[in-house]
Design a protein around this motif. Structure first.
Motif, PDB file in Angstrom:
ATOM      1  N   SER A   1      -0.472 -21.185  31.782  1.00 16.57           N
ATOM      2  CA  SER A   1       0.019 -22.223  30.858  1.00 16.57           C
ATOM      3  C   SER A   1       1.444 -22.618  31.189  1.00 16.57           C
ATOM      4  O   SER A   1       1.788 -23.812  31.192  1.00 16.57           O
ATOM      5  N   LEU A   2       2.308 -21.629  31.465  1.00 11.13           N
ATOM      6  CA  LEU A   2       3.684 -21.931  31.834  1.00 11.13           C
ATOM      7  C   LEU A   2       3.728 -22.662  33.175  1.00 11.13           C
ATOM      8  O   LEU A   2       4.507 -23.597  33.358  1.00 11.13           O
ATOM      9  N   LEU A   3       2.879 -22.270  34.104  1.00 10.94           N
ATOM     10  CA  LEU A   3       2.807 -22.949  35.392  1.00 10.94           C
ATOM     11  C   LEU A   3       2.384 -24.405  35.196  1.00 10.94           C
ATOM     12  O   LEU A   3       2.965 -25.318  35.792  1.00 10.94           O
ATOM     13  N   ASP A   4       1.422 -24.631  34.343  1.00 13.34           N
ATOM     14  CA  ASP A   4       0.949 -25.976  34.029  1.00 13.34           C
ATOM     15  C   ASP A   4       2.102 -26.839  33.504  1.00 13.34           C
ATOM     16  O   ASP A   4       2.295 -27.974  33.946  1.00 13.34           O
ATOM     17  N   LEU A   5       2.892 -26.297  32.602  1.00 14.02           N
ATOM     18  CA  LEU A   5       4.041 -27.028  32.048  1.00 14.02           C
ATOM     19  C   LEU A   5       5.130 -27.237  33.100  1.00 14.02           C
ATOM     20  O   LEU A   5       5.723 -28.307  33.199  1.00 14.02           O
ATOM     21  N   SER A   6       5.400 -26.224  33.891  1.00 12.70           N
ATOM     22  CA  SER A   6       6.478 -26.291  34.881  1.00 12.70           C
ATOM     23  C   SER A   6       6.160 -27.277  36.000  1.00 12.70           C
ATOM     24  O   SER A   6       7.055 -27.968  36.497  1.00 12.70           O
TER      25      SER A   6
ATOM     26  N   VAL B   1       3.343 -24.439  45.346  1.00 17.67           N
ATOM     27  CA  VAL B   1       2.739 -23.717  44.205  1.00 17.67           C
ATOM     28  C   VAL B   1       1.934 -24.674  43.340  1.00 17.67           C
ATOM     29  O   VAL B   1       0.798 -24.379  42.961  1.00 17.67           O
ATOM     30  N   CYS B   2       2.500 -25.830  43.028  1.00 12.94           N
ATOM     31  CA  CYS B   2       1.810 -26.773  42.145  1.00 12.94           C
ATOM     32  C   CYS B   2       0.616 -27.429  42.840  1.00 12.94           C
ATOM     33  O   CYS B   2      -0.424 -27.654  42.215  1.00 12.94           O
ATOM     34  N   ILE B   3       0.755 -27.720  44.118  1.00 13.18           N
ATOM     35  CA  ILE B   3      -0.371 -28.269  44.875  1.00 13.18           C
ATOM     36  C   ILE B   3      -1.508 -27.253  44.918  1.00 13.18           C
ATOM     37  O   ILE B   3      -2.675 -27.585  44.711  1.00 13.18           O
ATOM     38  N   ASP B   4      -1.167 -25.983  45.134  1.00 11.13           N
ATOM     39  CA  ASP B   4      -2.167 -24.913  45.125  1.00 11.13           C
ATOM     40  C   ASP B   4      -2.795 -24.765  43.737  1.00 11.13           C
ATOM     41  O   ASP B   4      -4.009 -24.613  43.617  1.00 11.13           O
TER      42      ASP B   4
END
Length: 135
Positions: free
Chosen positions: A97-102, A111-114
């Motif tokens: 969830s934090l990754l989704d927001l970040s 990281v986000c592309i992955d």
């Protein structure tokens, strides 16, 4: 088998790094594995984000997205260094969830592309509204 034992020992170091040490004994064979987070670059960046004394570490947290090698690396390292986020500890779902927001602010990072490729993100990286936030 009755003699098979599994023991879990959790150690917390002074740098807020949670180290999990697993000792498995199977019929006289002992295996030990230690998890302290992800890659060294990711761990260094996540520790820097955790060490920020103010309540706003958004710049340091976004830096972790560029330092980590993959979504799994980022999630594992956040779980080992929960002070980088707002919670005292993170489950995988919390970290996702934090990754989704970040990733809203760092869509071009590996990281986000992955994370998008793994289906972790709740949006598409080519959404025009995201491009407005990431000039």
């Amino acid at each position: 088998m009755a003699e098979d034992k599994v023991r879990y020992i959790h150690l917390v170091t002074t740098s807020r790094l949670v180290t999990a040490l697993f000792i498995v004994t199977l019929g006289g064979l002992s295996l030990t594995a230690c998890s302290t987070g992800g890659t060294p670059e990711c761990t260094t960046a996540m520790r820097a984000a955790a060490d920020v004394s103010s309540s706003d570490n958004s710049v340091e947290l976004l830096t972790t997205l560029a330092a980590c090698a993959s979504a799994d690396d980022w999630i594992l390292t956040l779980k080992a260094n929960p002070g980088a986020g707002a919670l005292l500890s993170y489950t995988t779902a919390d970290a996702e969830s934090l990754l989704d927001l970040s990733c809203v602010r760092a869509i071009a990072t590996a990281v986000c592309i992955d994370a998008a490729g793994e289906g972790i993100l709740t949006y598409e990286l080519d959404d025009p509204r995201l491009k407005e936030l990431n000039p």
